[in-house]
Design a protein around this motif. Structure first.
Motif, PDB file in Angstrom:
ATOM      1  N   GLN A   1       0.851  -1.188   0.000  1.00 35.43           N
ATOM      2  CA  GLN A   1       0.000   0.000   0.000  1.00 35.43           C
ATOM      3  C   GLN A   1       0.889   1.242   0.000  1.00 35.43           C
ATOM      4  OE1 GLN A   1      -3.613   0.192   0.131  1.00 35.43           O
ATOM      5  NE2 GLN A   1      -3.280  -1.905  -0.567  1.00 35.43           N
ATOM      6  N   TYR A   2       0.759   2.063  -1.040  1.00 37.79           N
ATOM      7  CA  TYR A   2       1.616   3.244  -1.165  1.00 37.79           C
ATOM      8  C   TYR A   2       0.794   4.515  -0.944  1.00 37.79           C
ATOM      9  CZ  TYR A   2       5.348   6.212  -3.053  1.00 37.79           C
ATOM     10  OH  TYR A   2       6.318   7.169  -3.208  1.00 37.79           O
ATOM     11  N   THR A   3      -0.064   4.478   0.067  1.00 35.36           N
ATOM     12  CA  THR A   3      -0.827   5.641   0.508  1.00 35.36           C
ATOM     13  C   THR A   3      -0.898   5.608   2.031  1.00 35.36           C
ATOM     14  OG1 THR A   3      -2.871   4.373   0.170  1.00 35.36           O
ATOM     15  CG2 THR A   3      -2.236   5.921  -1.581  1.00 35.36           C
ATOM     16  N   MET A   4      -1.449   6.646   2.591  1.00 35.34           N
ATOM     17  CA  MET A   4      -1.561   6.788   4.041  1.00 35.34           C
ATOM     18  C   MET A   4      -2.136   5.544   4.710  1.00 35.34           C
ATOM     19  SD  MET A   4      -4.358   9.008   6.103  1.00 35.34           S
ATOM     20  CE  MET A   4      -5.393   7.533   6.225  1.00 35.34           C
ATOM     21  N   ALA A   5      -1.493   5.090   5.780  1.00 37.28           N
ATOM     22  CA  ALA A   5      -2.053   4.048   6.640  1.00 37.28           C
ATOM     23  C   ALA A   5      -2.909   4.706   7.723  1.00 37.28           C
ATOM     24  CB  ALA A   5      -0.938   3.218   7.263  1.00 37.28           C
ATOM     25  N   TYR A   6      -3.798   3.942   8.308  1.00 40.69           N
ATOM     26  CA  TYR A   6      -4.743   4.473   9.300  1.00 40.69           C
ATOM     27  C   TYR A   6      -4.375   3.917  10.667  1.00 40.69           C
ATOM     28  CZ  TYR A   6      -9.305   5.612  11.389  1.00 40.69           C
ATOM     29  OH  TYR A   6     -10.324   6.095  12.192  1.00 40.69           O
ATOM     30  N   PHE A   7      -3.744   4.756  11.485  1.00 45.93           N
ATOM     31  CA  PHE A   7      -3.232   4.331  12.778  1.00 45.93           C
ATOM     32  C   PHE A   7      -4.269   4.572  13.874  1.00 45.93           C
ATOM     33  CE2 PHE A   7       0.587   4.582  10.305  1.00 45.93           C
ATOM     34  CZ  PHE A   7       1.428   3.619  10.845  1.00 45.93           C
ATOM     35  N   LYS A   8      -5.114   3.582  14.108  1.00 49.74           N
ATOM     36  CA  LYS A   8      -6.050   3.680  15.235  1.00 49.74           C
ATOM     37  C   LYS A   8      -5.281   3.721  16.544  1.00 49.74           C
ATOM     38  CE  LYS A   8      -8.592   0.058  14.238  1.00 49.74           C
ATOM     39  NZ  LYS A   8      -9.711  -0.913  14.284  1.00 49.74           N
ATOM     40  N   ASP A   9      -4.110   3.130  16.541  1.00 52.99           N
ATOM     41  CA  ASP A   9      -3.201   3.131  17.682  1.00 52.99           C
ATOM     42  C   ASP A   9      -1.819   3.446  17.119  1.00 52.99           C
ATOM     43  OD1 ASP A   9      -1.405   2.539  19.704  1.00 52.99           O
ATOM     44  OD2 ASP A   9      -2.390   0.680  20.302  1.00 52.99           O
ATOM     45  N   THR A  10      -1.147   4.458  17.659  1.00 55.17           N
ATOM     46  CA  THR A  10       0.156   4.840  17.111  1.00 55.17           C
ATOM     47  C   THR A  10       1.204   3.751  17.311  1.00 55.17           C
ATOM     48  OG1 THR A  10       0.704   6.006  19.172  1.00 55.17           O
ATOM     49  CG2 THR A  10      -0.258   7.308  17.375  1.00 55.17           C
ATOM     50  N   GLY A  11       0.884   2.762  18.147  1.00 59.51           N
ATOM     51  CA  GLY A  11       1.793   1.635  18.320  1.00 59.51           C
ATOM     52  C   GLY A  11       1.563   0.514  17.333  1.00 59.51           C
ATOM     53  N   SER A  12       0.594   0.684  16.435  1.00 61.54           N
ATOM     54  CA  SER A  12       0.291  -0.353  15.449  1.00 61.54           C
ATOM     55  C   SER A  12       1.450  -0.538  14.483  1.00 61.54           C
ATOM     56  CB  SER A  12      -0.955   0.019  14.645  1.00 61.54           C
ATOM     57  OG  SER A  12      -2.118  -0.015  15.433  1.00 61.54           O
ATOM     58  N   THR A  13       1.576  -1.746  13.954  1.00 55.71           N
ATOM     59  CA  THR A  13       2.530  -1.964  12.877  1.00 55.71           C
ATOM     60  C   THR A  13       1.996  -1.305  11.603  1.00 55.71           C
ATOM     61  OG1 THR A  13       1.492  -4.026  12.140  1.00 55.71           O
ATOM     62  CG2 THR A  13       3.174  -4.188  13.859  1.00 55.71           C
ATOM     63  N   LEU A  14       2.882  -1.079  10.643  1.00 53.56           N
ATOM     64  CA  LEU A  14       2.458  -0.537   9.362  1.00 53.56           C
ATOM     65  C   LEU A  14       1.473  -1.487   8.687  1.00 53.56           C
ATOM     66  CD1 LEU A  14       2.780   1.652   7.156  1.00 53.56           C
ATOM     67  CD2 LEU A  14       4.699   0.299   6.257  1.00 53.56           C
ATOM     68  N   GLU A  15       1.740  -2.792   8.777  1.00 51.72           N
ATOM     69  CA  GLU A  15       0.851  -3.774   8.163  1.00 51.72           C
ATOM     70  C   GLU A  15      -0.555  -3.683   8.747  1.00 51.72           C
ATOM     71  OE1 GLU A  15       4.667  -4.711   6.730  1.00 51.72           O
ATOM     72  OE2 GLU A  15       4.012  -4.278   8.769  1.00 51.72           O
ATOM     73  N   ARG A  16      -0.631  -3.578  10.066  1.00 51.04           N
ATOM     74  CA  ARG A  16      -1.948  -3.484  10.721  1.00 51.04           C
ATOM     75  C   ARG A  16      -2.661  -2.193  10.318  1.00 51.04           C
ATOM     76  NH1 ARG A  16      -5.659  -6.510  12.440  1.00 51.04           N
ATOM     77  NH2 ARG A  16      -6.838  -5.098  11.124  1.00 51.04           N
ATOM     78  N   ALA A  17      -1.932  -1.090  10.296  1.00 49.64           N
ATOM     79  CA  ALA A  17      -2.533   0.207   9.976  1.00 49.64           C
ATOM     80  C   ALA A  17      -3.011   0.265   8.525  1.00 49.64           C
ATOM     81  CB  ALA A  17      -1.538   1.329  10.257  1.00 49.64           C
ATOM     82  N   GLN A  18      -2.311  -0.407   7.615  1.00 48.08           N
ATOM     83  CA  GLN A  18      -2.759  -0.416   6.221  1.00 48.08           C
ATOM     84  C   GLN A  18      -4.026  -1.261   6.056  1.00 48.08           C
ATOM     85  OE1 GLN A  18      -2.016   1.611   4.098  1.00 48.08           O
ATOM     86  NE2 GLN A  18       0.159   2.056   3.929  1.00 48.08           N
ATOM     87  N   LEU A  19      -4.124  -2.347   6.776  1.00 52.13           N
ATOM     88  CA  LEU A  19      -5.367  -3.129   6.764  1.00 52.13           C
ATOM     89  C   LEU A  19      -6.520  -2.309   7.327  1.00 52.13           C
ATOM     90  CD1 LEU A  19      -4.052  -6.637   7.868  1.00 52.13           C
ATOM     91  CD2 LEU A  19      -5.208  -6.118   5.706  1.00 52.13           C
ATOM     92  N   ASP A  20      -6.261  -1.566   8.387  1.00 51.90           N
ATOM     93  CA  ASP A  20      -7.315  -0.730   8.983  1.00 51.90           C
ATOM     94  C   ASP A  20      -7.726   0.385   8.023  1.00 51.90           C
ATOM     95  OD1 ASP A  20      -7.446  -2.231  11.290  1.00 51.90           O
ATOM     96  OD2 ASP A  20      -6.054  -0.974  12.415  1.00 51.90           O
ATOM     97  N   LYS A  21      -6.795   0.888   7.213  1.00 49.80           N
ATOM     98  CA  LYS A  21      -7.139   1.880   6.189  1.00 49.80           C
ATOM     99  C   LYS A  21      -8.104   1.292   5.167  1.00 49.80           C
ATOM    100  CE  LYS A  21      -5.010   2.245   2.554  1.00 49.80           C
ATOM    101  NZ  LYS A  21      -3.785   3.029   2.390  1.00 49.80           N
ATOM    102  N   GLN A  22      -7.805   0.086   4.705  1.00 51.30           N
ATOM    103  CA  GLN A  22      -8.675  -0.556   3.731  1.00 51.30           C
ATOM    104  C   GLN A  22     -10.046  -0.865   4.329  1.00 51.30           C
ATOM    105  OE1 GLN A  22      -6.246  -3.181   0.723  1.00 51.30           O
ATOM    106  NE2 GLN A  22      -5.275  -3.388   2.721  1.00 51.30           N
ATOM    107  N   ALA A  23     -10.070  -1.240   5.599  1.00 51.28           N
ATOM    108  CA  ALA A  23     -11.355  -1.492   6.274  1.00 51.28           C
ATOM    109  C   ALA A  23     -12.186  -0.218   6.333  1.00 51.28           C
ATOM    110  CB  ALA A  23     -11.099  -2.039   7.677  1.00 51.28           C
TER     111      ALA A  23
END
Length: 424
Positions: free
Chosen positions: A142-164
């Motif tokens: 994913q080459y766009t903003m990730a969505y960090f519901k928690d700033t401690g999230s991994t990049l992988e987790r935050a990108q999945l949350d962005k897609q959700a």
């Protein structure tokens, strides 16, 4: 050095910057009690090259090895220090009125992206090898903003949350969306299209002007066994024919240029079915319409422009859309870029081997500069949900958080990750 010395004395008030010129002469700026960040110039003309136009000169000096940052600091530290001071009000010295006017004219002209130019602009940025992008992006590329519901999230987790979050705003429904057609404009490496198909069974067409992205996205669809339902085409969005039930545009509108906003929203309005929903995800500026800086136009995104919300809303209003929801996502991209920078720096040897040291330093400078724009500057992300009929959306926006949470919980299941790795 006298001109740069004058600029830095006016700029640096917080933190300490130490400059060592090519002849060993040292200069100090800011709070002399603070730990210094030290930069060195390696040739006689480096300081003047920066001082003549800091907005492009600093990046070029770093790329060319004419300016180096002494450990334990790096270029990210320098950019955050200087731009943090600038954003607190010290400011960088503005170019002369003639130079400022000329830059404005060139910046506006650069945004006129007719078909051939639009294609070459995209290739300029995205046709670096897939191996390069894999070194710093998440597993889903994913080459766009990730969505960090928690700033401690991994990049992988935050990108999945962005897609959700995007899927929730499209209001797709499990078991009821299999017959829907979704258009993904600027599809990247196919991650979002595959995500929507995986969770909702919908048919997806992704379009892009980057040949390697399209090739790889189709390879991913074939590996996942969904090539009959998820397809990616090397195509200008202006050539797509509809209708579609949903449209996504993630990190794409920044590439089309302000003169084309109305054309873009008119075309997508024509492509969407009467009760459809479109979700536009874009970087945005908070201080009104502006121009793209010269260094970014020259080295990173030729033809690119970050829109103000007013420009997007006006273009939507002029082309028949009704805006259903707007969300401002403030610091998420700063966290994303910081992680991309960290991963890029870890892979210096591999990137230098793929290209050269100059490209590695260019990418560092780009990521660090972009991060500070979101951390302390005037950049955010916008989510704009648009419809033809307001009845396409529920009375409240509660459905967004509920569906995003459901999808995020599904994505957290270990079995999905095992299946994803097996498919790839």
């Amino acid at each position: 050095m006298w001109l740069l010395d004058k600029l830095l004395r006016a700029l640096v008030k917080q933190g300490q910057l130490r400059v060592i010129d090519h002849d060993g002469t040292q200069y100090r700026y800011g709070d002399l009690a603070a730990d210094p960040l030290t930069i060195r110039f390696t040739d006689k003309g480096a300081a003047l090259h920066i001082a003549k136009d800091p907005r492009i000169g600093a990046g070029e000096a770093y790329m060319d090895g004419r300016m180096v940052v002494d450990p334990p600091h790096d270029i990210r530290d320098m950019v955050l220090l200087l731009m943090g001071n600038a954003n607190r009000g010290s400011g960088l010295s503005a170019p002369s009125p003639v130079k400022r006017t000329a830059d404005w004219i060139f910046a506006k002209a650069d945004q006129i992206n007719l078909r051939a130019k639009a294609s070459s602009n995209v290739v300029h940025h995205y046709d670096l090898s897939r191996q390069f992008y894999e070194l710093f992006l998440d597993e889903d590329r994913q080459y766009t903003m990730a969505y960090f519901k928690d700033t401690g999230s991994t990049l992988e987790r935050a990108q999945l949350d962005k897609q959700a979050l995007i899927a929730a705003k499209l209001r797709l429904k499990p078991g009821q969306s299999a017959g829907m057609r979704v258009l993904d404009i600027g599809c990247g490496w196919g991650g979002l299209g595959l995500y929507l198909n995986r969770h909702f069974g919908c048919e997806v067409l992704g379009v892009s002007l980057a040949p390697d992205q399209v090739k790889f996205a189709n390879e991913r669809a074939a590996a996942a066994g969904v090539a009959g339902r998820v397809k990616f085409a090397l195509m200008d969005y202006r050539d797509v024919t509809g209708p579609f039930d949903r449209i996504t545009s993630v990190g794409m509108i920044e590439h089309i240029g302000a003169p084309h906003f109305r054309e873009y929203f008119a075309k997508t309005h024509d492509l969407l079915g009467a009760d459809g929903i479109m979700l536009t995800h874009t970087i945005g500026r908070t201080d009104g319409p502006g121009t793209t800086d010269k260094w970014t136009r020259k080295y990173i995104f030729p033809g690119g422009y970050i829109p103000a919300l007013s420009e997007l809303v006006t273009a939507n209003e002029q082309t028949g859309w009704e805006i259903g929801d707007v969300e401002v996502l403030r610091y998420h991209y700063a966290h994303t870029l910081a992680e991309w920078y960290r991963r890029t720096t870890l892979h210096e040897a591999e990137i230098t081997a793929l290209y050269d040291a100059r490209l590695f330093r260019m990418w560092q400078f780009y990521l660090a500069g972009a991060e500070q724009s979101f951390a302390s500057g005037k950049m955010v992300n916008f989510h704009i949900q648009t419809v033809k009929q307001r009845s396409a959306l529920p009375m409240t926006r509660d459905y967004i958080s509920a569906e995003a949470a459901r999808l995020s919980a599904l994505d957290a299941a270990p079995q999905w990750h095992l299946e994803q790795k097996a498919a790839e």
